[in-house]
Enzyme design. Structure first.
Site, mmCIF file in Angstrom:
data_model
loop_
_atom_site.group_PDB
_atom_site.id
_atom_site.type_symbol
_atom_site.label_atom_id
_atom_site.label_comp_id
_atom_site.label_asym_id
_atom_site.label_seq_id
_atom_site.Cartn_x
_atom_site.Cartn_y
_atom_site.Cartn_z
ATOM 1 N N LYS A 12 201.237 12.386 29.414
ATOM 2 C CA LYS A 12 201.769 13.169 30.536
ATOM 3 C C LYS A 12 202.162 14.568 30.054
ATOM 4 O O LYS A 12 201.891 15.574 30.709
ATOM 5 C CB LYS A 12 202.964 12.445 31.171
ATOM 6 N N GLN A 70 210.384 6.814 32.344
ATOM 7 C CA GLN A 70 209.285 5.918 31.971
ATOM 8 C C GLN A 70 209.765 4.464 31.977
ATOM 9 O O GLN A 70 210.773 4.135 31.355
ATOM 10 C CB GLN A 70 208.741 6.308 30.588
ATOM 11 N N ASP A 82 207.563 10.440 40.710
ATOM 12 C CA ASP A 82 206.902 9.138 40.572
ATOM 13 C C ASP A 82 206.864 8.413 41.922
ATOM 14 O O ASP A 82 206.175 7.415 42.067
ATOM 15 C CB ASP A 82 207.673 8.260 39.562
#
Ligand code: NAP
Length: 293
Positions: free
Chosen positions: A52, A96, A119
Site C-alpha cells: 500500500k 491493518q 477502507d
C-alpha cells in the site's frame, strides 16, 4: 473465455490517479495523504501494508506508516486513532487487520472518523453503501466493481451468487451487486457455510463471486457454461520452488473452470491488484472531500 487482467487494469487506473495528483500539485493543491496503522509482526499484513505504501509512492501520494508492537493497549491505539482523526494533513487512514486478540476490532473501527475511513469498514460507510448514498466502498468489493465496469460485463437482470459473507468482502459485495446501479441490478444469492446444496445455486448463476478462503473450492461441475467467475480467494500454500517459499491459490479450480467461463479472474493477478487501487481511489476522494464535506 476472456481473462480479466487485474494487473493491467490496476496499472491503467494507477496512471490515471497519478495524472490527477500531478494536476492537483500544479494547481497548488495538497497531495493526498494516506496513513496506515500496523500492529504486531504478521508476515501477510507486513506485505499488504508495504504494498500500500509502495502504491502511494507510485501515484505521488504522501504516506505515513505507524507501527506498534503486538502488546500495544487498546487505549493507546484509540488515542493514536484520535490523533490521526484530528490531523488535517492526513486525508484517509487504515488500520491493518487482523489485530491482536486483546483489542476489540469493532471498537477500533468505530473510532475511525467516517470521513477518513478509506477502507470503508465504519458502520457509517456501510450504512451509506446499503442506502446507495455517497460513501467509501470497502476496497476489495470496490476493486471488483471496477473490474466488472472495465470489461463492460452486463450485470443488469443477471443472477449473481456470492460465496462468503464476511464484512469486508462477501457481505458488501452482495449488497453492491443488488443495488440499483451499474454494476448492479442483479438478483443476488448469498451463500455461506450453512448453505445447503450450494451447487444448486452456483449452477444457476450468471456471475459467481467466490470469497471463502478454501483453495480450489469452486469446481467445474458447479459452474454453468458462459458464467463470469470472480475469484477473491488468496491462500498461501507452501511451495519450495518459489523464492518466497509459498504460492498463492484462489478459491477456484482454475484449469477446470476457466474453459467454461465467459470471463474469469486469475489468482494472482486478478482481484488482488485492484484492492490497492480501490484504496487509492478512496484516498483521492477523501483528499477532494467528495464523499464528506
Ligand atoms: P472470512 O472472513 O474467513 O469469511 C469466509 C466466508 O466463507 C464466511 O462467510 C464463511 O461462512 C464462508 N465459508 C467458509 N466455508 C464455506 C463453505 N464450505 N461453503 C460456503 N461458504 C463457506 O474470509 P474473507 O476475509 O472474506 O476472505 C475470503 C478469501 O478472500 C480469503 O482467501 C482471503 O485471503 C481473500 N481476500 C482477498 C483479498 C484480495 O485483495 N484479493 C482481500 C480480502 C480477502 P460463515 O460466515 O458461515 O462462517
Amino acid at each position: 473465455m476472456e481473462l480479466i487482467n487485474g494487473k493491467e487494469v490496476a496499472a491503467l487506473l494507477k496512471d490515471k490517479i497519478a495524472l490527477q495528483v500531478l494536476e492537483m500539485k500544479e494547481n497548488g493543491g495538497k497531495v493526498p495523504h494516506l496513513a496506515a496503522i500496523l500492529v504486531g509482526e504478521n508476515g501477510a499484513s507486513e506485505t499488504y501494508v508495504a504494498n500500500k505504501v509502495k502504491a502511494c509512492e507510485q501515484v505521488g501520494f504522501d504516506s505515513s506508516l505507524f507501527r506498534f508492537a503486538n502488546d500495544i493497549s487498546e487505549k493507546t491505539l484509540l488515542e493514536k486513532i484520535q490523533e490521526i482523526n484530528d490531523d488535517d494533513n492526513i486525508d484517509g487512514f487504515i488500520v491493518q487487520l487482523p489485530l491482536p486478540k486483546h483489542i476489540a476490532v469493532d471498537k477500533i473501527i468505530n473510532a475511525i472518523k467516517p470521513s477518513k475511513d478509506v477502507d470503508g469498514f465504519h458502520p457509517e460507510n456501510t450504512g451509506r453503501m446499503v442506502k446507495n448514498l455517497p460513501c467509501y466502498i470497502a476496497a476489495t468489493p470496490f476493486g471488483i466493481l471496477k473490474l466488472i465496469e472495465h470489461y463492460n460485463i452486463e450485470t443488469k437482470g443477471k443472477h449473481c451468487v456470492v460465496i462468503g459473507r464476511s464484512n469486508i468482502v462477501g457481505s458488501p459485495m452482495s449488497i453492491l451487486m443488488a443495488r440499483d446501479g451499474n454494476p448492479g441490478n442483479c438478483t443476488v444469492t448469498l451463500c455461506h457455510s450453512r448453505t445447503q446444496n450450494l451447487r444448486q445455486f452456483t449452477l444457476m448463476a450468471d456471475i459467481i463471486i467466490v470469497a471463502l478462503g478454501k483453495p480450489g473450492f469452486l469446481t467445474h461441475d458447479m459452474v454453468k457454461e458462459g458464467a463470469v467467475v470472480i475469484d477473491v480467494g488468496l491462500t498461501r500454500i507452501e511451495d519450495s520452488s518459489k523464492k518466497t517459499g509459498f504460492a498463492l491459490k484462489g478459491d477456484v479450480e482454475y484449469d477446470q473452470v476457466a474453459p467454461k467461463c465467459s470471463f474469469i479472474t486469475p489468482v494472482p493477478g486478478g482481484v488482488g491488484p485492484m484492492t490497492i487501487v480501490a484504496l487509492l481511489e478512496n484516498t483521492l476522494k477523501a483528499a477532494r472531500k467528495e464523499v464528506y464535506n
